[in-house]
Design a protein around this motif. Structure first.
Motif, PDB file in Angstrom:
ATOM      1  N   ASN A  93       0.830  -1.208   0.000  1.00 35.02           N
ATOM      2  CA  ASN A  93       0.000   0.000   0.000  1.00 35.02           C
ATOM      3  C   ASN A  93       0.865   1.258   0.000  1.00 35.02           C
ATOM      4  OD1 ASN A  93      -2.405  -1.369  -0.065  1.00 35.02           O
ATOM      5  ND2 ASN A  93      -2.699  -1.333   2.144  1.00 35.02           N
ATOM      6  N   LYS A  94       1.958   1.252   0.763  1.00 32.96           N
ATOM      7  CA  LYS A  94       2.854   2.406   0.792  1.00 32.96           C
ATOM      8  C   LYS A  94       3.478   2.627  -0.583  1.00 32.96           C
ATOM      9  CE  LYS A  94       4.133   2.079   5.654  1.00 32.96           C
ATOM     10  NZ  LYS A  94       5.228   1.777   6.588  1.00 32.96           N
ATOM     11  N   GLU A  95       3.863   1.540  -1.226  1.00 33.63           N
ATOM     12  CA  GLU A  95       4.473   1.631  -2.551  1.00 33.63           C
ATOM     13  C   GLU A  95       3.480   2.192  -3.568  1.00 33.63           C
ATOM     14  OE1 GLU A  95       5.737  -1.695  -5.655  1.00 33.63           O
ATOM     15  OE2 GLU A  95       6.966  -1.728  -3.837  1.00 33.63           O
ATOM     16  N   LYS A  96       2.251   1.721  -3.505  1.00 39.82           N
ATOM     17  CA  LYS A  96       1.232   2.211  -4.434  1.00 39.82           C
ATOM     18  C   LYS A  96       0.912   3.678  -4.170  1.00 39.82           C
ATOM     19  CE  LYS A  96      -1.054  -2.083  -5.612  1.00 39.82           C
ATOM     20  NZ  LYS A  96      -2.298  -2.847  -5.575  1.00 39.82           N
ATOM     21  N   SER A 122       3.518  10.235  -7.164  1.00 42.61           N
ATOM     22  CA  SER A 122       4.467  10.585  -8.216  1.00 42.61           C
ATOM     23  C   SER A 122       3.743  10.853  -9.530  1.00 42.61           C
ATOM     24  CB  SER A 122       5.480   9.458  -8.392  1.00 42.61           C
ATOM     25  OG  SER A 122       6.295   9.693  -9.505  1.00 42.61           O
ATOM     26  N   LEU A 123       2.782  10.006  -9.857  1.00 43.51           N
ATOM     27  CA  LEU A 123       2.028  10.192 -11.095  1.00 43.51           C
ATOM     28  C   LEU A 123       1.193  11.463 -11.057  1.00 43.51           C
ATOM     29  CD1 LEU A 123       0.842   6.559 -11.861  1.00 43.51           C
ATOM     30  CD2 LEU A 123       2.582   7.871 -13.060  1.00 43.51           C
TER      31      LEU A 123
END
Length: 76
Positions: free
Chosen positions: A47-50, A56-57
């Motif tokens: 979840n943190k990575e997403k 970023s996007l």
């Protein structure tokens, strides 16, 4: 009626303890606990990575929108 009574449940627990032994059951319980902890940690990391990827996007899209507005103003 139709349910498992306390005495039946105690008999089942006693049979399981006799079959596997307390040491094996303790090991099984700790292994299961570690597996659940690992799964929860992996889900949290994912979840943190997403979230970081989404941020970023969205930052990139905001930058792109600003540059397009600036180009439109220059052309006008």
């Amino acid at each position: 009626m139709g349910g498992i009574s306390i005495t039946q449940l105690l008999i089942i627990v006693a049979i399981v303890v006799l079959l596997f032994g307390t040491k094996k059951l303790r090991t099984l319980g700790s292994d299961l606990g570690e597996s659940v902890k690992g799964f929860k940690k992996a889900m949290a990391d994912d979840n943190k990575e997403k979230d970081a990827e989404f941020k970023s996007l969205s930052d990139d899209s905001e930058t792109t929108a600003k540059t397009e507005k600036a180009k439109d103003k220059e052309q006008a």
